[in-house]
Design a protein around this motif. Structure first.
Motif, PDB file in Angstrom:
ATOM      1  N   LYS A  22       0.842  -1.203   0.000  1.00 12.80           N
ATOM      2  CA  LYS A  22       0.000   0.000   0.000  1.00 12.80           C
ATOM      3  C   LYS A  22       0.878   1.255   0.000  1.00 12.80           C
ATOM      4  N   TYR A  54       0.606   4.065   1.500  1.00 12.05           N
ATOM      5  CA  TYR A  54       0.886   4.599   2.834  1.00 12.05           C
ATOM      6  C   TYR A  54       2.131   3.941   3.423  1.00 12.05           C
ATOM      7  N   GLU A  94      -2.758  14.537  -5.508  1.00 12.15           N
ATOM      8  CA  GLU A  94      -3.593  14.357  -4.325  1.00 12.15           C
ATOM      9  C   GLU A  94      -2.822  13.787  -3.141  1.00 12.15           C
ATOM     10  N   GLY A 143      -4.458  14.420   4.706  1.00 13.73           N
ATOM     11  CA  GLY A 143      -5.292  13.267   4.984  1.00 13.73           C
ATOM     12  C   GLY A 143      -5.383  12.220   3.883  1.00 13.73           C
ATOM     13  N   MET A 144      -5.010  12.563   2.656  1.00 13.23           N
ATOM     14  CA  MET A 144      -5.160  11.600   1.562  1.00 13.23           C
ATOM     15  C   MET A 144      -4.261  10.377   1.726  1.00 13.23           C
ATOM     16  N   GLN A 188      -3.147   9.164   4.480  1.00 14.48           N
ATOM     17  CA  GLN A 188      -3.614   8.387   5.626  1.00 14.48           C
ATOM     18  C   GLN A 188      -4.933   7.660   5.348  1.00 14.48           C
ATOM     19  N   THR A 189      -5.687   8.097   4.354  1.00 11.20           N
ATOM     20  CA  THR A 189      -6.965   7.446   4.069  1.00 11.20           C
ATOM     21  C   THR A 189      -6.848   6.576   2.808  1.00 11.20           C
ATOM     22  N   ALA A 190      -6.880   7.198   1.655  1.00 14.39           N
ATOM     23  CA  ALA A 190      -6.809   6.450   0.393  1.00 14.39           C
ATOM     24  C   ALA A 190      -5.491   5.704   0.265  1.00 14.39           C
ATOM     25  N   ARG A 237      -3.917   4.108   2.401  1.00 12.37           N
ATOM     26  CA  ARG A 237      -3.921   2.846   3.151  1.00 12.37           C
ATOM     27  C   ARG A 237      -4.580   1.719   2.352  1.00 12.37           C
ATOM     28  N   MET A 238      -5.294   2.090   1.275  1.00 11.65           N
ATOM     29  CA  MET A 238      -5.984   1.085   0.465  1.00 11.65           C
ATOM     30  C   MET A 238      -5.383   0.935  -0.930  1.00 11.65           C
TER      31      MET A 238
END
Length: 80
Positions: free
Chosen positions: A9, A11, A31, A36-37, A39-41, A43-44
């Motif tokens: 991933k 992240y 992006e 926060g990107m 840490q959110t997207a 991670r996936m």
């Protein structure tokens, strides 16, 4: 050369190698620098997932990363 697994991933890659953030931004993944990107997207998503979504040529990514001292541990599989 530092080996990167294309299935890792974003992240996790950026945490281990923060310079990847600037490489990705320079390739058009702007992006990644938005708060926060990562840490959110991130991670996936993997780099190949982002490349497909943003229509960024995989060979260009491989070249830019190689110039910075990284190589991918296996090639990206072509979609069938």
């Amino acid at each position: 050369m530092i080996q990167l697994d294309i299935n890792t991933k974003l992240y996790d890659l950026a945490t281990a190698h923060p310079e990847i953030i600037d490489l990705m931004d320079g390739l058009g993944f702007h992006e990644i620098k938005m708060p926060g990107m990562l840490q959110t997207a991130g991670r996936m998503a993997t780099i190949p997932m982002g490349a497909k979504m943003k229509h960024i040529d995989w060979d260009k990514i491989v070249y830019v990363f190689a110039e910075a001292g990284f190589e991918f541990s296996k090639p990206m599989e072509e979609e069938k």
